[in-house]
Enzyme design. Sequence first.
Site, short mmCIF file in Angstrom:
data_model
loop_
_atom_site.label_atom_id
_atom_site.label_comp_id
_atom_site.label_asym_id
_atom_site.label_seq_id
_atom_site.Cartn_x
_atom_site.Cartn_y
_atom_site.Cartn_z
N HIS A 1 0.84 -1.21 0.00
CA HIS A 1 0.00 0.00 0.00
C HIS A 1 0.87 1.25 0.00
O HIS A 1 1.28 1.74 1.05
CB HIS A 1 -0.91 -0.02 1.24
N HIS B 1 1.59 5.20 -2.17
CA HIS B 1 1.14 6.20 -3.15
C HIS B 1 2.40 6.81 -3.76
O HIS B 1 3.16 7.48 -3.06
CB HIS B 1 0.30 7.27 -2.45
N LEU B 2 2.61 6.56 -5.05
CA LEU B 2 3.85 7.04 -5.69
C LEU B 2 3.66 8.38 -6.41
O LEU B 2 4.63 8.98 -6.87
CB LEU B 2 4.39 5.98 -6.65
N ARG B 3 2.41 8.84 -6.53
CA ARG B 3 2.08 10.21 -7.01
C ARG B 3 2.32 10.46 -8.49
O ARG B 3 1.95 11.51 -9.00
CB ARG B 3 2.82 11.27 -6.21
N ASN C 1 -4.65 6.31 -7.06
CA ASN C 1 -5.14 7.71 -7.01
C ASN C 1 -4.09 8.71 -7.47
O ASN C 1 -3.75 9.65 -6.78
CB ASN C 1 -5.65 8.06 -5.61
N ASP D 1 -8.96 3.39 -3.13
CA ASP D 1 -8.38 3.91 -1.89
C ASP D 1 -8.39 5.44 -1.90
O ASP D 1 -8.04 6.06 -2.89
CB ASP D 1 -6.93 3.42 -1.74
N HIS E 1 -10.67 0.89 1.25
CA HIS E 1 -10.41 1.86 2.32
C HIS E 1 -11.77 2.06 2.98
O HIS E 1 -12.67 2.67 2.38
CB HIS E 1 -9.87 3.14 1.69
N ASP F 1 1.15 2.57 3.80
CA ASP F 1 0.30 3.67 3.31
C ASP F 1 1.14 4.93 3.08
O ASP F 1 0.71 6.04 3.40
CB ASP F 1 -0.88 3.94 4.27
N HIS G 1 3.44 14.21 0.77
CA HIS G 1 2.85 15.52 0.46
C HIS G 1 3.94 16.58 0.56
O HIS G 1 4.86 16.45 1.37
CB HIS G 1 1.74 15.88 1.45
#
Length: 427
Positions: free
Chosen positions: A62, A64-66, A96, A154, A181, A307, A311
């Site tokens: 899980h 988030h590689l953006r 996402n 998610d 999620h 997760d 940011h």
Amino acid sequence: MRLLIANGYVVDPSQGQNSGRNVLIEDGRVAGLLNYGDGIPEGVEVFDAAGMIVAPGFIDMHVHLREPGQEYKETIASGVAAAVAGGWTSVCAMPNTQPINDSSAVTRFIIEQANRAGLANVFPIGSITKGSEGAELAEMGEMKDAGIVAVSDDGRPVPSAGMMRRAMEYARGFGLTVIDHCEDKSLAKGGVMHEGRMSLMLGLKGMPAAAEDTDAVRDCLLAELTGASVHLAHVSTRGAVEAVRQAKERNIRVTCEVAPHHWALLDSAVEGYDTNMKMSPPLRSQEHVDALIEGLRDSTIDCIATDHAPHHQDEKELEFDRAPFGITGLGTGIGLALDRLVHKGVISIERLVELCSVNPAKIMGLDGRGTLRKGAWGDVTILDPDCEWTFKSSESKSKSRNTPFDGWKMRGRAVATIVGGRVVYKS
Ligand SMILES: [Zn+2]
């Protein structure tokens, strides 16, 4: 290309292995476990792992590689660099991005970028619905052909039970696990932390545990109805753990993961309004943390996943109400697990390897991963369980610094990461 990981202690629960052995890797695959007495084969590169634990490669299911779309927070290249530095040989990338990974074109782009970076393996997760908007199912078959390993919305959870039922039926036909999620927005909307005594004291709007519990129970019922394989992401409440425990007792195909911050921190950490304590699901109160620990102990919880949610500093420097949810996790997950779970006697080292390697490989259907059996991929995580170290976010390979664990002292860490027989990170 031959690599011998010599003098280490192999912990591989997939084959009941817990002993001092050498691991031979040839052409990217495990060629076998050798006894120390067998000596060193000719012409091999030797990696000395004396005093270390040698485990099948850890898989963070899980992250988030953006990329595509928010490369100022993270790129696939910076994300996989952070992954291997944290001890993860593989990561599963949530959909996402911008655009959302709801098509074979985006899936292929992610895989190409990952190949270009050439560090950790990246397994993309496709969205459940188009644009993760909850209205229309995405083309799961096309994405599966392109390389996705599961589906999830998610961050923007599927709001209606009817749509989730159809999604599970559809995904089951493709052999894809549905990852949810759990957050009923009609209960959680506007909330920025766990609803309870702390949120009242701090004057912040809370997200009740019931918002997660409701969806967790719903998903277990729908898993039973559809026969689909369902995985609950980052469980954080007593109710969600209990829902999974009961579903498993009834042989329903439900699994779940927990994120390190949910058992390492309490909602009281929000007291200083530090936005690095803001994530979704939120940090919970003691009774929920106790339930997570119990779930880790009794195998209700299948996996540890970070997760990882980078940011930019400017976004996180807003006031607590307005800052985005999420923290980075690739650099700290394994250290926290060794320090707070293994060394505190909550779980054994074998169980840690199950949680971070064997089980994620099984749930995501990653053949030849999560094991050091002969013929498996030569993905290896090497742990120094007793190394005392301090995590410094400024030294992280991630592009972002939004972590609550900066300056934390830990005992135990990953000291080398081997992917396909290649040493891609060594501390
Ligand atoms: Zn999530």
